[in-house]
Design a protein around this motif. Structure first.
Motif, PDB file in Angstrom:
ATOM      1  N   GLN A 199       0.846  -1.352  -0.180  1.00  0.00           N
ATOM      2  CA  GLN A 199      -0.137  -0.020  -0.049  1.00  0.00           C
ATOM      3  C   GLN A 199       1.043   1.293   0.027  1.00  0.00           C
ATOM      4  N   HIS A 200       2.143   1.270   0.821  1.00  0.00           N
ATOM      5  CA  HIS A 200       2.676   2.381   0.688  1.00  0.00           C
ATOM      6  C   HIS A 200       3.628   2.660  -0.622  1.00  0.00           C
ATOM      7  N   GLU A 201       3.913   1.443  -1.120  1.00  0.00           N
ATOM      8  CA  GLU A 201       4.360   1.643  -2.635  1.00  0.00           C
ATOM      9  C   GLU A 201       3.439   2.330  -3.437  1.00  0.00           C
ATOM     10  N   ILE A 202       2.318   1.858  -3.499  1.00  0.00           N
ATOM     11  CA  ILE A 202       1.063   2.383  -4.492  1.00  0.00           C
ATOM     12  C   ILE A 202       0.947   3.770  -4.098  1.00  0.00           C
ATOM     13  N   LEU A 203       1.023   4.138  -2.974  1.00  0.00           N
ATOM     14  CA  LEU A 203       0.635   5.511  -2.546  1.00  0.00           C
ATOM     15  C   LEU A 203       1.771   6.472  -3.084  1.00  0.00           C
ATOM     16  N   VAL A 204       3.024   6.042  -2.805  1.00  0.00           N
ATOM     17  CA  VAL A 204       4.203   6.709  -3.530  1.00  0.00           C
ATOM     18  C   VAL A 204       3.988   6.943  -5.011  1.00  0.00           C
ATOM     19  N   LEU A 205       3.615   5.880  -5.713  1.00  0.00           N
ATOM     20  CA  LEU A 205       3.506   5.964  -7.191  1.00  0.00           C
ATOM     21  C   LEU A 205       2.339   7.030  -7.441  1.00  0.00           C
ATOM     22  N   PHE A 206       1.355   6.930  -6.675  1.00  0.00           N
ATOM     23  CA  PHE A 206       0.016   7.866  -6.973  1.00  0.00           C
ATOM     24  C   PHE A 206       0.677   9.109  -6.949  1.00  0.00           C
ATOM     25  N   SER A 207       1.457   9.602  -5.764  1.00  0.00           N
ATOM     26  CA  SER A 207       1.935  10.962  -5.601  1.00  0.00           C
ATOM     27  C   SER A 207       2.941  11.458  -6.473  1.00  0.00           C
ATOM     28  N   HIS A 208       3.252  10.433  -7.545  1.00  0.00           N
ATOM     29  CA  HIS A 208       4.248  10.821  -8.785  1.00  0.00           C
ATOM     30  C   HIS A 208       3.500  10.855  -9.932  1.00  0.00           C
ATOM     31  N   GLY A 209       1.964  10.806  -9.746  1.00  0.00           N
ATOM     32  CA  GLY A 209       1.368  10.700 -11.021  1.00  0.00           C
ATOM     33  C   GLY A 209       0.960   9.535 -11.808  1.00  0.00           C
ATOM     34  N   TYR A 210       1.400   8.304 -11.271  1.00  0.00           N
ATOM     35  CA  TYR A 210       1.244   7.156 -12.011  1.00  0.00           C
ATOM     36  C   TYR A 210      -0.204   6.602 -12.069  1.00  0.00           C
ATOM     37  N   ASP A 211      -0.917   6.029 -12.984  1.00  0.00           N
ATOM     38  CA  ASP A 211      -2.181   5.582 -12.976  1.00  0.00           C
ATOM     39  C   ASP A 211      -2.108   3.935 -12.740  1.00  0.00           C
ATOM     40  N   ILE A 212      -3.256   3.321 -12.932  1.00  0.00           N
ATOM     41  CA  ILE A 212      -3.141   2.016 -12.308  1.00  0.00           C
ATOM     42  C   ILE A 212      -2.540   0.868 -13.550  1.00  0.00           C
ATOM     43  N   PRO A 213      -2.506   1.319 -14.729  1.00  0.00           N
ATOM     44  CA  PRO A 213      -1.858   0.195 -15.651  1.00  0.00           C
ATOM     45  C   PRO A 213      -0.128   0.517 -15.291  1.00  0.00           C
ATOM     46  N   SER A 214       0.084   1.785 -15.136  1.00  0.00           N
ATOM     47  CA  SER A 214       1.470   2.252 -15.060  1.00  0.00           C
ATOM     48  C   SER A 214       2.181   1.671 -13.615  1.00  0.00           C
ATOM     49  N   ILE A 215       1.364   1.533 -12.557  1.00  0.00           N
ATOM     50  CA  ILE A 215       1.838   0.977 -11.446  1.00  0.00           C
ATOM     51  C   ILE A 215       1.886  -0.552 -11.726  1.00  0.00           C
ATOM     52  N   ALA A 216       0.663  -1.181 -12.259  1.00  0.00           N
ATOM     53  CA  ALA A 216       1.269  -2.679 -12.522  1.00  0.00           C
ATOM     54  C   ALA A 216       2.289  -2.900 -13.302  1.00  0.00           C
ATOM     55  N   LYS A 217       2.910  -2.170 -14.280  1.00  0.00           N
ATOM     56  CA  LYS A 217       4.006  -2.306 -15.047  1.00  0.00           C
ATOM     57  C   LYS A 217       5.097  -2.056 -14.189  1.00  0.00           C
ATOM     58  N   ARG A 218       5.242  -1.047 -13.269  1.00  0.00           N
ATOM     59  CA  ARG A 218       6.246  -0.687 -12.393  1.00  0.00           C
ATOM     60  C   ARG A 218       6.404  -2.064 -11.186  1.00  0.00           C
ATOM     61  N   LEU A 219       5.471  -2.158 -10.637  1.00  0.00           N
ATOM     62  CA  LEU A 219       5.636  -3.127  -9.607  1.00  0.00           C
ATOM     63  C   LEU A 219       5.452  -4.829 -10.169  1.00  0.00           C
ATOM     64  N   PHE A 220       5.177  -5.104 -11.548  1.00  0.00           N
ATOM     65  CA  PHE A 220       5.090  -6.298 -12.097  1.00  0.00           C
ATOM     66  C   PHE A 220       4.070  -7.146 -11.577  1.00  0.00           C
ATOM     67  N   ILE A 221       2.947  -6.420 -11.361  1.00  0.00           N
ATOM     68  CA  ILE A 221       1.776  -7.423 -10.781  1.00  0.00           C
ATOM     69  C   ILE A 221       0.606  -6.836 -11.670  1.00  0.00           C
ATOM     70  N   SER A 222      -0.533  -7.746 -11.634  1.00  0.00           N
ATOM     71  CA  SER A 222      -1.523  -7.271 -12.736  1.00  0.00           C
ATOM     72  C   SER A 222      -2.408  -6.078 -12.287  1.00  0.00           C
ATOM     73  N   GLU A 223      -3.042  -5.559 -12.977  1.00  0.00           N
ATOM     74  CA  GLU A 223      -3.866  -4.409 -13.014  1.00  0.00           C
ATOM     75  C   GLU A 223      -5.040  -4.699 -12.016  1.00  0.00           C
ATOM     76  N   ASN A 224      -5.549  -6.073 -11.932  1.00  0.00           N
ATOM     77  CA  ASN A 224      -6.645  -6.170 -11.030  1.00  0.00           C
ATOM     78  C   ASN A 224      -5.823  -6.429  -9.640  1.00  0.00           C
ATOM     79  N   THR A 225      -4.729  -6.609  -9.310  1.00  0.00           N
ATOM     80  CA  THR A 225      -4.229  -6.613  -8.250  1.00  0.00           C
ATOM     81  C   THR A 225      -3.910  -5.187  -7.661  1.00  0.00           C
ATOM     82  N   VAL A 226      -3.551  -4.454  -8.544  1.00  0.00           N
ATOM     83  CA  VAL A 226      -3.540  -3.015  -8.139  1.00  0.00           C
ATOM     84  C   VAL A 226      -4.740  -2.311  -7.837  1.00  0.00           C
ATOM     85  N   ARG A 227      -5.709  -2.875  -8.441  1.00  0.00           N
ATOM     86  CA  ARG A 227      -7.177  -2.059  -8.191  1.00  0.00           C
ATOM     87  C   ARG A 227      -7.331  -2.732  -6.707  1.00  0.00           C
ATOM     88  N   THR A 228      -7.068  -3.951  -6.434  1.00  0.00           N
ATOM     89  CA  THR A 228      -7.526  -4.602  -5.234  1.00  0.00           C
ATOM     90  C   THR A 228      -6.960  -3.713  -3.971  1.00  0.00           C
TER      91      THR A 228
END
Length: 475
Positions: free
Chosen positions: A416-445
């Protein structure tokens, strides 16, 4: 009365299957099954008004939603228009009066649009792990109507259509009552900015919508029949469900509209290049490919609209109506292209080749447009390495420090901390999924849990919460 949580899931699967089976009657090649029940003139006097009213009704919902007048599922409209359409149809069968058949098609078309909007709303109220099995089960179960339609006589077929129509509406009503309503914070907007955002999706849908009727128009009419068309339509439903089920549950992959286009592009190119050189019987395979592509995109479009709406926190009715309008309007464009080709001076034996090369050209142009990246766009993968390496461990800028304070305050997990930081840098869900090597569904969860912990409802509220954190030790 409290309803068991499992009831709406089962009801949605059965009801959605009934709706798709009913839809196979009204939109099954726009002629073959209606002709079987109503006669050779059904295509112009019933199916054409149905297709026109269905498409026009989607456009009305787009405009109404942009003016904040279409926020709720049109259940009453679905019941009223479908009932009127079936009454007019019974009147025609009893009297042979063609205007009644015309009115029937128009009413059923509008009612079908209302049903589409209602089912999209039902599916949006479910969690991701609930809606996808419902769609797959409905698409597969709807094929059971094929055996009945192919063997029953006219009166039994019409009776079955009535049962399917009102069975679907009954299940829809149960689901809308049982599933909690989701509050939309942002209305659907229809302006240049929003259209530009969706142009890539709409181009993909437009290309697929045009291809199907053009291919059908180049297949010799003697090779078409009720059984063959039924196998193509329902076979495409089942194959789409199988492929999406494997992608979703075996490989945990999210299939977006653009990604779906990338998947079917090689299939379509291969089928179209083979199309001019095979026998008339083998041309049915190309028709199956086109029908599969249209069905596959229709399912992906339903899911994608819900996911986009959840990310933007609003605008589902207008967004889905816009995508569906382009889907069905593109079929009229395809019919027009097919008619022009048929009326041209191109010899019949070279017509399939001309159609194939035209469609390959269209597919390739769209592929180029949706795959190229604007010059001004910077993807997360192009950011400096100093931002790419585990931002939650190497806190360097203000936003990351603020995120660290929030993570400590709310006891966030590492992810959750990782995703929060990435949100703060303007990342969207598909970009976060690529950055963290997880699926977009997992990011949404994880995002949903993050919203719950932080007591926010949108990405913008998260940004505001981060910006409100003070770094002054005296504060």
């Amino acid at each position: 009365m409290k309803i068991d949580a499992r009831v709406p899931i089962a009801a949605a699967s059965i009801g959605f299957a009934c709706f798709l089976a009913m839809n196979s009657f009204s939109l099954w090649g726009f002629s073959y099954l209606p002709e079987f029940v109503m006669g050779a003139y059904a295509d112009k006097a019933w199916s054409l008004p149905l297709a026109l009213s269905n498409t026009a009704a989607f456009l009305v919902f787009v405009v109404a939603a942009s003016k904040s007048k279409a926020k709720h599922p049109p259940l009453a409209g679905a019941i009223g228009f479908v009932a009127c359409g079936l009454i007019f149809l019974l009147g025609f069968l009893g009297s042979g009066n063609l205007p009644l058949l015309f009115l029937s098609g128009g009413c059923v078309g509008i009612g079908t649009t209302c049903c589409f909007i209602c089912w999209e709303t039902v599916l949006s109220r479910m969690d991701d792990h609930q809606r996808k099995p419902c769609i797959l089960a409905g698409s597969t179960l709807s094929a059971a109507s094929f055996a009945f339609f192919a063997t029953a006589d006219n009166s039994l077929t019409l009776f079955a259509i009535m049962l399917l129509a009102f069975g679907s509406i009954a299940m829809m009503h149960l689901c809308l009552r049982a599933l909690p309503e989701k509050q939309e914070e942002h209305p659907f907007t229809l302006d240049a900015k929003s259209l530009k955002e969706y142009v890539g999706f709409l181009l993909c849908i437009l290309a697929i919508g045009i291809i199907s009727p053009v291919i059908d128009g180049t297949i010799p009419s003697e090779s078409n029949n009720l059984i063959g068309r039924g196998f193509i339509v329902h076979g495409a439903n089942v194959l789409s469900a199988v492929i999406l089920g494997i992608a979703w549950f075996a490989f945990n992959k999210t299939i977006t509209i653009k990604r779906a286009y990338y998947l079917v592009f090689p299939l379509f190119i291969t089928a179209l290049f083979l199309f001019p050189f095979v026998s008339d019987e083998m041309k049915q395979a190309a028709s199956f490919a086109a029908s599969f592509g249209f069905t596959f995109f229709s399912i992906v479009m339903m899911i994608s609209c819900i996911e986009i709406s959840e990310e933007k926190h609003g605008g589902l009715v207008g967004l889905y109506a816009l995508f569906a309008f382009v889907t069905y309007a593109s079929r009229f464009v395809g019919d027009g292209v097919s008619f022009v080709l048929g009326q041209s001076s191109i010899p019949n034996d070279t017509l399939p080749m001309a159609a194939a090369f035209l469609l390959v050209y269209l597919l390739s142009i769209v592929m180029f447009l949706v795959s190229r990246k604007p010059h001004h766009e910077t993807t997360p993968l192009q950011l400096p390495d100093t931002q790419a390496k585990q931002p939650h461990r190497d806190i360097e800028d203000r936003a990351e420090k603020q995120c660290a304070i929030l993570a400590e305050q709310y006891k966030l997990t590492e992810r959750q901390h990782e995703i929060l930081v990435l949100f703060s840098h303007g990342y969207d869900i598909p970009s976060i999924a690529k950055r963290l090597f997880i699926s977009e569904n997992t990011v949404r969860t994880h995002t949903k849990k993050l919203y719950l912990v932080l007591d926010v409802h949108s990405k913008q509220e998260i940004i505001s919460l981060i910006e409100a954190v003070s770094l002054d030790p005296k504060a």
